[in-house]
Enzyme design. Structure first.
Site, PDB file in Angstrom:
ATOM      1  N   ARG A 103       1.030  -1.132   0.036  1.00  0.00           N
ATOM      2  CA  ARG A 103       0.019  -0.004  -0.112  1.00  0.00           C
ATOM      3  C   ARG A 103       0.849   1.275  -0.020  1.00  0.00           C
ATOM      4  NH1 ARG A 103      -4.721   0.093   4.290  1.00  0.00           N
ATOM      5  NH2 ARG A 103      -3.374   0.727   5.772  1.00  0.00           N
ATOM      6  N   THR A 107      -1.373   7.556  -0.187  1.00  0.00           N
ATOM      7  CA  THR A 107      -2.653   7.140  -0.905  1.00  0.00           C
ATOM      8  C   THR A 107      -3.535   6.054  -0.254  1.00  0.00           C
ATOM      9  OG1 THR A 107      -1.796   5.934  -2.696  1.00  0.00           O
ATOM     10  CG2 THR A 107      -1.976   8.224  -3.039  1.00  0.00           C
ATOM     11  N   ASP A 198       0.225  -3.695  12.076  1.00  0.00           N
ATOM     12  CA  ASP A 198       0.814  -4.194  10.736  1.00  0.00           C
ATOM     13  C   ASP A 198       1.309  -5.793  10.570  1.00  0.00           C
ATOM     14  OD1 ASP A 198       2.604  -4.633   8.367  1.00  0.00           O
ATOM     15  OD2 ASP A 198       2.199  -2.369   8.026  1.00  0.00           O
ATOM     16  N   ASP A 201       4.598  -6.625   8.966  1.00  0.00           N
ATOM     17  CA  ASP A 201       5.706  -6.233   9.959  1.00  0.00           C
ATOM     18  C   ASP A 201       5.788  -7.132  11.016  1.00  0.00           C
ATOM     19  OD1 ASP A 201       6.680  -3.983   8.492  1.00  0.00           O
ATOM     20  OD2 ASP A 201       5.798  -2.723   9.615  1.00  0.00           O
TER      21      ASP A 201
END
Ligand code: PRP
Ligand code: URA
Length: 207
Positions: A103, A107, A198, A201
């Site tokens: 991603r 944006t 995340d 991660d």
């Protein structure tokens, strides 16, 4: 019309709690992703077609059944990789084909950086990605798998936001969606709340 299935099971709730916990270290986080992926895949594979097969037991010949279609697993890199080994353990003959999206931070749009598909698409594909947030990555992933020529597509996610489910369901009405949990909302950075942070991660220890 595709269906939306949210798993309701004590084991799912139990393993989700550890997965969400910010103090869960990466090695345990990966184990929880694996456990939840197995539970998701068990549910998502319930409708797979079977074909008859004769088997000789130590006592006699008997009629059994085995999976009757070619199956492709499509993990979306990176975080989907955390799910694919578990699902492949359940379906050892499944092929694994990869799609890479990240991603864009400003944006939140998915940027494609990898695609590895064969000339002969499987009949059924399970797209694997732990997180369904805005739905942008999943929609693009489904789009690629459809263009590849796959007839039956299911999306398997561990945690989904209502916004992502709405986007995928509207864009791909024929795709089944299986999730362990539907969370509350997306925050201003398009992260799922309460979520788990995340996923990539936490799986790869790159926080
Ligand atoms: C995460 C996740 C999905 C995507 C979901 O990947 O694994 O692919 O975000 O967000 P969306 O629904 O808004 O598209 P990310 O882009 O963080 O990449 P990573 O797997 O490499 O960490
Ligand atoms: N990607 C993640 O890994 N987590 C989120 O909450 C949203 C996108």
């Amino acid at each position: 019309m595709g269906k939306l299935v949210e798993l309701k099971h004590p084991l799912v709730s139990h393993h989700l709690a550890t997965l969400r916990d910010q103090s869960t270290p990466p090695h345990q986080f990966r184990e929880q992703v694996r456990r939840l992926s197995l539970l998701l895949a068990y549910e998502a594979t319930a409708g797979l077609p079977l074909k008859p097969v004769s088997v000789r037991t130590p006592l006699t010949e008997t009629e059994c059944e085995e999976l009757g279609c070619r199956i492709g697993l499509v993990p979306i890199l990176r975080a989907g990789l955390g799910m694919s080994d578990a699902v492949q353990d359940l379906i050892p003959q499944a092929e694994v084909w990869h799609l890479g999206f990240y991603r864009d931070e400003s944006t939140c749009q998915p940027i494609e950086y990898y695609q590895k598909f064969s000339a002969h698409p499987p009949e059924t594909a399970f797209i694997l990605d732990p997180m369904l947030a805005t739905g942008g990555s999943a929609c693009e992933g489904i789009d690629r798998v459809k263009k590849w020529g796959v007839d039956k597509i299911s999306l398997l996610c561990i945690i989904a936001a209502p916004e992502g489910i709405e986007k995928v369901s509207a864009a791909h009405t024929d795709v089944d969606i299986f999730v362990c949990a539907i969370d509350d909302h997306l925050n201003e950075n398009a992260y799922i709340v309460p979520g788990l942070g995340d996923a990539g991660d936490r799986i790869f220890n790159t926080l």
